[in-house]
Motif scaffolding. Sequence first.
Motif, PDB file in Angstrom:
ATOM      1  N   ASN A  68      -9.449  14.061  21.811  1.00  0.00           N
ATOM      2  CA  ASN A  68      -8.884  14.415  20.517  1.00  0.00           C
ATOM      3  C   ASN A  68      -7.623  15.256  20.660  1.00  0.00           C
ATOM      4  OD1 ASN A  68      -9.096  16.585  17.955  1.00  0.00           O
ATOM      5  ND2 ASN A  68      -9.236  14.414  17.464  1.00  0.00           N
ATOM      6  N   GLN A  69      -7.609  16.189  21.601  1.00  0.00           N
ATOM      7  CA  GLN A  69      -6.404  17.000  21.816  1.00  0.00           C
ATOM      8  C   GLN A  69      -5.215  16.115  22.170  1.00  0.00           C
ATOM      9  OE1 GLN A  69      -7.905  21.356  23.346  1.00  0.00           O
ATOM     10  NE2 GLN A  69      -7.642  19.774  24.849  1.00  0.00           N
ATOM     11  N   THR A 109      -2.461  21.785  18.413  1.00  0.00           N
ATOM     12  CA  THR A 109      -3.265  20.713  17.831  1.00  0.00           C
ATOM     13  C   THR A 109      -2.881  20.510  16.369  1.00  0.00           C
ATOM     14  OG1 THR A 109      -5.006  22.373  17.492  1.00  0.00           O
ATOM     15  CG2 THR A 109      -5.197  20.949  19.430  1.00  0.00           C
ATOM     16  N   CYS A 152      -7.190  17.151  12.920  1.00  0.00           N
ATOM     17  CA  CYS A 152      -8.616  17.076  13.272  1.00  0.00           C
ATOM     18  C   CYS A 152      -9.156  18.453  13.633  1.00  0.00           C
ATOM     19  CB  CYS A 152      -8.835  16.111  14.431  1.00  0.00           C
ATOM     20  SG  CYS A 152      -8.532  14.386  14.035  1.00  0.00           S
ATOM     21  N   ASN A 200       1.889  14.305  16.060  1.00  0.00           N
ATOM     22  CA  ASN A 200       2.299  15.697  15.976  1.00  0.00           C
ATOM     23  C   ASN A 200       3.808  15.809  15.776  1.00  0.00           C
ATOM     24  OD1 ASN A 200       2.811  18.561  16.824  1.00  0.00           O
ATOM     25  ND2 ASN A 200       0.630  18.456  17.349  1.00  0.00           N
ATOM     26  N   CYS A 227     -14.268  18.066  16.122  1.00  0.00           N
ATOM     27  CA  CYS A 227     -12.921  17.481  16.163  1.00  0.00           C
ATOM     28  C   CYS A 227     -12.976  15.953  16.115  1.00  0.00           C
ATOM     29  CB  CYS A 227     -12.193  17.926  17.430  1.00  0.00           C
ATOM     30  SG  CYS A 227     -11.817  19.680  17.499  1.00  0.00           S
ATOM     31  N   GLU A 238      -4.105  14.361  19.106  1.00  0.00           N
ATOM     32  CA  GLU A 238      -3.455  15.321  18.212  1.00  0.00           C
ATOM     33  C   GLU A 238      -2.017  15.599  18.656  1.00  0.00           C
ATOM     34  OE1 GLU A 238      -5.250  16.101  15.269  1.00  0.00           O
ATOM     35  OE2 GLU A 238      -6.178  18.016  15.840  1.00  0.00           O
ATOM     36  N   PHE A 246       0.741  18.198  11.779  1.00  0.00           N
ATOM     37  CA  PHE A 246       0.416  16.792  11.602  1.00  0.00           C
ATOM     38  C   PHE A 246       1.628  16.012  11.124  1.00  0.00           C
ATOM     39  CE2 PHE A 246      -2.237  13.580   9.047  1.00  0.00           C
ATOM     40  CZ  PHE A 246      -2.463  12.786  10.170  1.00  0.00           C
TER      41      PHE A 246
END
Length: 374
Positions: free
Chosen positions: A196-197, A258, A261, A204, A280, A200, A357
């Motif tokens: 997930n990181q 991040t 999420c 970004n 997450c 992200e 985001f």
Amino acid sequence: MQSWEFNNPVKIIYGCGSRKFLINSIKGLNILIVTTKRGRNFLENDSTIKEITRNAQWIDSIKPNPGINDLEKELNKQSNKKVESIIAFGGGSSLDSAKVIAAGLSSNLSEKSLYELIENPNYFLTKPLIPLYAIPTTAGTGSEVTPFSTIWDYDNKKKLSLQHKYLYPKYAIVDPELTYDIPFEITASCGLDALNQALESIWNKNKTPFSTFSASRAIRLAIEALPRLNININDKEARLLISEASLFAGIAISQTRTAICHSISYPLTAKFGVMHGLACAFTMHSVAKKVNDYDSNCFSSVLKEMNLNSSTLLIEKIKTIVEILNVKERVINSFSNRNEVFELIDEMITPGRSDNFTMPINKNLIKNILEESF
């Protein structure tokens, strides 16, 4: 051409057996080891590096999602002791705790108030900290290569973040052998966090060519490793893959931070105790679909890294991982009804996370992401 910057001062030492580096590096120093009870037991019995524990000082009380009050008590116990180097040994909680301890011991805090430090780090952190050796024993947070630390205020049920350029560890020693005996539940949650990181960092606003390269590699490695570990938790090659994925994901978020999420996840952990990686990953598939609809080129570097022909295939792989690891079921079991979650939407828009985001953020978007994730 896009202008961009990159700075990560951590010296990275990666590979099986790489923890041997510690033996000569800290010889003759007054060291403080920050870890859990389990971590202390491992270090004192590990034939490779147990000699570093002789005459060491210890903080061995670290628990998952460390609380600010507990860390403040430990910090005050150490305030009059001579510490020349700190070893952080364990998962992300131990590494994040060690960063806070290093910051507290190295600063001019009055009575070691961590709230003061978190509210105004630039005032208190005016010089490099006590050298920190970060040795992760899980593959997920990437904390060994970031200038961030997450701790929790349980009295007020919220997440606190400390960020400063001096929080970067001096060394990151990533030895996949240390992850071999981690139970499946922790392996899965940490691995999901790494994946997930990395995602992200792709969706970004702060991404750069280098963070995108790092994140794309992390995504490829994690997507290969997680299904294999789900089948065989003792797959050592998969352990190496997820350790490297976590490292590259950490490098990526050290530049981008991040995004959505993680922003949504924090109340799920603070209010309901959902494991961080699961919290997450809960919204990961929904967000991936929305990002693809918003910007069809967003995943181009990941597709190239993975040799995929379309982002639809990538999103399907993300969905498969979320499903085989039972993310939805494990998260939903943490609360009595979904209305409890929707009541937290305001708290899910976290400054410094949601505003990274790539898409515009509003409450309706968060609500829709949650509805799709359920």
